[in-house]
Design a protein around this motif. Structure first.
Motif, PDB file in Angstrom:
ATOM      1  N   ILE A   1       0.862  -1.352  -0.012  1.00  0.00           N
ATOM      2  CA  ILE A   1      -0.149  -0.014   0.010  1.00  0.00           C
ATOM      3  C   ILE A   1       0.816   1.224   0.124  1.00  0.00           C
ATOM      4  CG2 ILE A   1      -1.577   1.302   1.150  1.00  0.00           C
ATOM      5  CD1 ILE A   1      -2.798  -1.376   2.377  1.00  0.00           C
ATOM      6  N   ASP A   2       1.983   1.238   0.814  1.00  0.00           N
ATOM      7  CA  ASP A   2       2.822   2.428   0.869  1.00  0.00           C
ATOM      8  C   ASP A   2       3.427   2.416  -0.375  1.00  0.00           C
ATOM      9  OD1 ASP A   2       2.244   2.977   3.531  1.00  0.00           O
ATOM     10  OD2 ASP A   2       4.051   1.770   4.128  1.00  0.00           O
ATOM     11  N   ASN A   3       3.617   1.694  -1.169  1.00  0.00           N
ATOM     12  CA  ASN A   3       4.348   1.730  -2.582  1.00  0.00           C
ATOM     13  C   ASN A   3       3.357   2.140  -3.795  1.00  0.00           C
ATOM     14  OD1 ASN A   3       6.937   1.240  -1.772  1.00  0.00           O
ATOM     15  ND2 ASN A   3       6.678  -0.994  -2.013  1.00  0.00           N
ATOM     16  N   GLY A   4       2.065   2.390  -3.266  1.00  0.00           N
ATOM     17  CA  GLY A   4       1.145   2.619  -4.367  1.00  0.00           C
ATOM     18  C   GLY A   4       0.155   1.577  -4.750  1.00  0.00           C
ATOM     19  N   MET A   5       0.213   0.344  -4.284  1.00  0.00           N
ATOM     20  CA  MET A   5      -0.775  -0.636  -4.895  1.00  0.00           C
ATOM     21  C   MET A   5      -1.984  -0.354  -4.125  1.00  0.00           C
ATOM     22  SD  MET A   5      -0.365  -4.938  -5.142  1.00  0.00           S
ATOM     23  CE  MET A   5       0.768  -4.694  -6.538  1.00  0.00           C
ATOM     24  N   ASP A   6      -3.318  -0.325  -4.767  1.00  0.00           N
ATOM     25  CA  ASP A   6      -4.424  -0.235  -4.109  1.00  0.00           C
ATOM     26  C   ASP A   6      -4.917  -1.703  -3.807  1.00  0.00           C
ATOM     27  OD1 ASP A   6      -5.551  -1.306  -6.336  1.00  0.00           O
ATOM     28  OD2 ASP A   6      -6.188   0.678  -7.088  1.00  0.00           O
ATOM     29  N   VAL A   7      -5.998  -1.788  -2.980  1.00  0.00           N
ATOM     30  CA  VAL A   7      -6.582  -2.969  -2.531  1.00  0.00           C
ATOM     31  C   VAL A   7      -6.900  -3.903  -3.766  1.00  0.00           C
ATOM     32  CG1 VAL A   7      -8.434  -4.140  -1.161  1.00  0.00           C
ATOM     33  CG2 VAL A   7      -6.946  -2.107   0.012  1.00  0.00           C
ATOM     34  N   ALA A   8      -7.663  -3.362  -4.566  1.00  0.00           N
ATOM     35  CA  ALA A   8      -8.382  -4.075  -5.776  1.00  0.00           C
ATOM     36  C   ALA A   8      -7.152  -4.624  -6.566  1.00  0.00           C
ATOM     37  CB  ALA A   8      -9.018  -3.105  -6.634  1.00  0.00           C
ATOM     38  N   ALA A   9      -6.075  -4.096  -6.731  1.00  0.00           N
ATOM     39  CA  ALA A   9      -4.960  -4.395  -7.460  1.00  0.00           C
ATOM     40  C   ALA A   9      -4.377  -5.834  -6.741  1.00  0.00           C
ATOM     41  CB  ALA A   9      -3.809  -3.397  -7.769  1.00  0.00           C
ATOM     42  N   MET A  10      -4.224  -5.272  -5.380  1.00  0.00           N
ATOM     43  CA  MET A  10      -3.570  -6.581  -4.675  1.00  0.00           C
ATOM     44  C   MET A  10      -4.318  -7.625  -4.469  1.00  0.00           C
ATOM     45  SD  MET A  10      -2.288  -5.957  -0.713  1.00  0.00           S
ATOM     46  CE  MET A  10      -1.872  -4.028  -1.091  1.00  0.00           C
ATOM     47  N   ALA A  11      -5.754  -7.629  -4.569  1.00  0.00           N
ATOM     48  CA  ALA A  11      -6.581  -8.651  -4.600  1.00  0.00           C
ATOM     49  C   ALA A  11      -6.348  -9.573  -5.951  1.00  0.00           C
ATOM     50  CB  ALA A  11      -8.205  -8.235  -4.375  1.00  0.00           C
ATOM     51  N   ALA A  12      -6.202  -8.857  -6.971  1.00  0.00           N
ATOM     52  CA  ALA A  12      -5.937  -9.550  -8.366  1.00  0.00           C
ATOM     53  C   ALA A  12      -4.583 -10.279  -8.451  1.00  0.00           C
ATOM     54  CB  ALA A  12      -5.990  -8.488  -9.353  1.00  0.00           C
ATOM     55  N   ALA A  13      -3.427  -9.423  -7.694  1.00  0.00           N
ATOM     56  CA  ALA A  13      -2.017 -10.106  -7.586  1.00  0.00           C
ATOM     57  C   ALA A  13      -2.107 -11.292  -6.756  1.00  0.00           C
ATOM     58  CB  ALA A  13      -1.321  -9.137  -7.425  1.00  0.00           C
ATOM     59  N   THR A  14      -2.763 -11.543  -5.677  1.00  0.00           N
ATOM     60  CA  THR A  14      -2.710 -12.442  -4.808  1.00  0.00           C
ATOM     61  C   THR A  14      -3.742 -13.471  -4.751  1.00  0.00           C
ATOM     62  OG1 THR A  14      -3.725 -11.326  -3.023  1.00  0.00           O
ATOM     63  CG2 THR A  14      -1.528 -10.686  -3.269  1.00  0.00           C
ATOM     64  N   GLY A  15      -4.992 -13.160  -5.499  1.00  0.00           N
ATOM     65  CA  GLY A  15      -6.164 -14.182  -5.244  1.00  0.00           C
ATOM     66  C   GLY A  15      -6.657 -14.024  -4.105  1.00  0.00           C
ATOM     67  N   TRP A  16      -6.515 -13.274  -3.065  1.00  0.00           N
ATOM     68  CA  TRP A  16      -7.093 -12.821  -1.879  1.00  0.00           C
ATOM     69  C   TRP A  16      -8.392 -11.944  -2.143  1.00  0.00           C
ATOM     70  CZ3 TRP A  16      -3.190 -11.737   2.525  1.00  0.00           C
ATOM     71  CH2 TRP A  16      -2.469 -13.019   2.966  1.00  0.00           C
ATOM     72  N   SER A  17      -9.674 -12.095  -1.362  1.00  0.00           N
ATOM     73  CA  SER A  17     -10.388 -11.224  -1.535  1.00  0.00           C
ATOM     74  C   SER A  17     -10.197  -9.623  -0.885  1.00  0.00           C
ATOM     75  CB  SER A  17     -11.813 -11.562  -0.925  1.00  0.00           C
ATOM     76  OG  SER A  17     -11.537 -11.612   0.500  1.00  0.00           O
ATOM     77  N   GLU A  18     -10.740  -8.698  -1.286  1.00  0.00           N
ATOM     78  CA  GLU A  18     -10.494  -7.410  -1.014  1.00  0.00           C
ATOM     79  C   GLU A  18     -10.901  -7.390   0.673  1.00  0.00           C
ATOM     80  OE1 GLU A  18     -11.809  -4.018  -3.151  1.00  0.00           O
ATOM     81  OE2 GLU A  18     -11.655  -5.129  -5.096  1.00  0.00           O
ATOM     82  N   SER A  19     -11.640  -8.054   1.045  1.00  0.00           N
ATOM     83  CA  SER A  19     -12.257  -7.836   2.396  1.00  0.00           C
ATOM     84  C   SER A  19     -11.076  -8.805   2.993  1.00  0.00           C
ATOM     85  CB  SER A  19     -13.516  -8.660   2.555  1.00  0.00           C
ATOM     86  OG  SER A  19     -13.553 -10.080   2.252  1.00  0.00           O
ATOM     87  N   MET A  20     -10.670  -9.739   2.690  1.00  0.00           N
ATOM     88  CA  MET A  20      -9.659 -10.490   3.725  1.00  0.00           C
ATOM     89  C   MET A  20      -8.316  -9.598   3.655  1.00  0.00           C
ATOM     90  SD  MET A  20      -7.840 -14.139   2.757  1.00  0.00           S
ATOM     91  CE  MET A  20      -6.953 -14.965   4.153  1.00  0.00           C
ATOM     92  N   ILE A  21      -7.863  -8.783   2.549  1.00  0.00           N
ATOM     93  CA  ILE A  21      -6.794  -7.973   2.751  1.00  0.00           C
ATOM     94  C   ILE A  21      -6.932  -6.911   3.459  1.00  0.00           C
ATOM     95  CG2 ILE A  21      -5.390  -6.056   1.313  1.00  0.00           C
ATOM     96  CD1 ILE A  21      -5.885  -7.937  -1.174  1.00  0.00           C
ATOM     97  N   LYS A  22      -8.077  -6.486   3.656  1.00  0.00           N
ATOM     98  CA  LYS A  22      -8.349  -5.250   4.827  1.00  0.00           C
ATOM     99  C   LYS A  22      -8.436  -5.738   5.963  1.00  0.00           C
ATOM    100  CE  LYS A  22     -11.570  -2.699   1.414  1.00  0.00           C
ATOM    101  NZ  LYS A  22     -13.057  -1.868   1.376  1.00  0.00           N
ATOM    102  N   ARG A  23      -9.027  -7.088   6.211  1.00  0.00           N
ATOM    103  CA  ARG A  23      -9.064  -7.533   7.752  1.00  0.00           C
ATOM    104  C   ARG A  23      -7.487  -7.900   7.998  1.00  0.00           C
ATOM    105  NH1 ARG A  23     -12.737 -10.876   5.405  1.00  0.00           N
ATOM    106  NH2 ARG A  23     -11.194 -12.749   5.595  1.00  0.00           N
ATOM    107  N   ARG A  24      -6.454  -8.421   7.242  1.00  0.00           N
ATOM    108  CA  ARG A  24      -5.439  -8.653   7.530  1.00  0.00           C
ATOM    109  C   ARG A  24      -4.512  -7.522   7.726  1.00  0.00           C
ATOM    110  NH1 ARG A  24      -3.910 -13.846   6.648  1.00  0.00           N
ATOM    111  NH2 ARG A  24      -6.102 -13.990   7.155  1.00  0.00           N
ATOM    112  N   ALA A  25      -4.738  -6.345   7.037  1.00  0.00           N
ATOM    113  CA  ALA A  25      -4.128  -5.061   7.132  1.00  0.00           C
ATOM    114  C   ALA A  25      -4.171  -4.490   8.513  1.00  0.00           C
ATOM    115  CB  ALA A  25      -4.493  -4.246   6.137  1.00  0.00           C
ATOM    116  N   LYS A  26      -5.511  -4.671   8.976  1.00  0.00           N
ATOM    117  CA  LYS A  26      -6.067  -4.092  10.032  1.00  0.00           C
ATOM    118  C   LYS A  26      -5.306  -4.622  11.572  1.00  0.00           C
ATOM    119  CE  LYS A  26      -9.980  -2.568  11.764  1.00  0.00           C
ATOM    120  NZ  LYS A  26      -9.691  -1.023  11.657  1.00  0.00           N
ATOM    121  N   LEU A  27      -4.563  -5.744  11.410  1.00  0.00           N
ATOM    122  CA  LEU A  27      -3.702  -6.572  12.527  1.00  0.00           C
ATOM    123  C   LEU A  27      -2.695  -5.436  12.928  1.00  0.00           C
ATOM    124  CD1 LEU A  27      -3.822 -10.308  11.615  1.00  0.00           C
ATOM    125  CD2 LEU A  27      -5.494  -9.034  13.142  1.00  0.00           C
ATOM    126  N   LEU A  28      -2.337  -4.660  12.136  1.00  0.00           N
ATOM    127  CA  LEU A  28      -1.208  -3.921  12.593  1.00  0.00           C
ATOM    128  C   LEU A  28      -1.916  -2.701  13.490  1.00  0.00           C
ATOM    129  CD1 LEU A  28       0.690  -3.026   9.256  1.00  0.00           C
ATOM    130  CD2 LEU A  28       1.162  -4.617  11.076  1.00  0.00           C
TER     131      LEU A  28
END
Length: 265
Positions: free
Chosen positions: A21-48
């Motif tokens: 995210i700091d390098n400019g990748m948005d959640v939608a692009a990250m989901a497409a690249a990893t195969g994870w859902s957008e909601s899963m990425i948001k949940r995991r990111a909030k662990l910080l």
């Protein structure tokens, strides 16, 4: 490729996501690249956003039995609320199961339906704004609740207990001011508590009555979801004799029709 590494903990996965995210990748692009859902990425990111006590417990290994889902539910709350939950669970934190955790989470939220203030009222506690526009409610975090076998708590719930308490107190004060304009002899009562506390009569000190009953006093209920409700009560004689503020509300003299004192044990 890091998301497929077996040695990455959920926190480390969150750190990798944060780097993307700091390098400019948005959640939608990250989901497409990893195969994870957008909601899963948001949940995991909030662990910080784990609060200090929870981070320390994790570093000590006290959360070894905790599932990632339990941690993701925890960080839905702000850090102040997380610390309050930690205090409740501190002595059983290494043994708690998912069911006990869900019970604690439920107790840390408040159902918004039926509150005595309007959910779109942004003047009750101005700095907090309205409940309907607040991000700290389950209805504004549905994607963070999505997980296999898990659902958002039934009904929209407030996730900020401190803000809830402030609004309940502000609503009660506002309503008390309004009622005293037409009921200057207003007293305050609880329907949920037996004993009298901080000027609020408990159920052991009065009996409900009709407005037309001799000696009946107007009373405002102060309990959370009932706050501001106007009822009429007859105060028990021994309470009326010992409580000067209630005696003044009753007119200064003991009315012959007050509720009888509780029998001696």
């Amino acid at each position: 490729e890091n998301r497929d590494r077996k040695d990455l903990s959920p926190i480390q996965q969150a750190q990798v996501i944060a780097e993307y995210i700091d390098n400019g990748m948005d959640v939608a692009a990250m989901a497409a690249a990893t195969g994870w859902s957008e909601s899963m990425i948001k949940r995991r990111a909030k662990l910080l956003e784990l609060s200090p006590s929870w981070k320390k417990a994790m570093q000590k290994g006290d959360l070894a039995r905790w599932t990632t889902t339990m941690l993701e539910f925890l960080v839905i709350f702000n850090q102040e609320q997380q610390e309050a939950i930690f205090e409740d669970l501190e002595y059983e934190i290494d043994n708690i199961d998912a069911e006990d955790f869900r019970r604690t989470i439920s107790q840390s939220t408040r159902v918004l339906k039926g509150v005595p203030w309007k959910l779109d009222d942004d003047t009750l506690v101005p700095r907090a704004g309205s409940c309907i526009a607040c991000p700290e409610r389950s209805g504004a975090n549905t994607d963070l609740f999505e997980e296999a076998g898990e659902k958002s708590p039934k009904g929209d719930r407030c996730l900020n207990g401190k803000c809830w308490a402030e609004k309940a107190a502000a609503c009660s004060l506002r309503r008390e001011t309004e009622l005293k304009e037409t009921h200057p002899n207003l007293i305050k009562v609880s329907k949920d508590r037996w004993s009298t506390y901080d000027g609020v009569l408990g159920t052991g000190s009065y009996e409900t009555a009709k407005k037309s009953d001799k000696g009946a006093l107007p009373a405002m209920v102060t309990d959370e979801n009932k706050a501001g409700q106007l009822i009429y009560v007859k105060v028990k004689k021994d309470v009326l004799e010992s409580n000067s503020s209630v005696r003044r509300a009753a007119g200064g003299a003991l009315a012959p029709s007050v509720a009888p004192s509780a029998p001696a044990a």
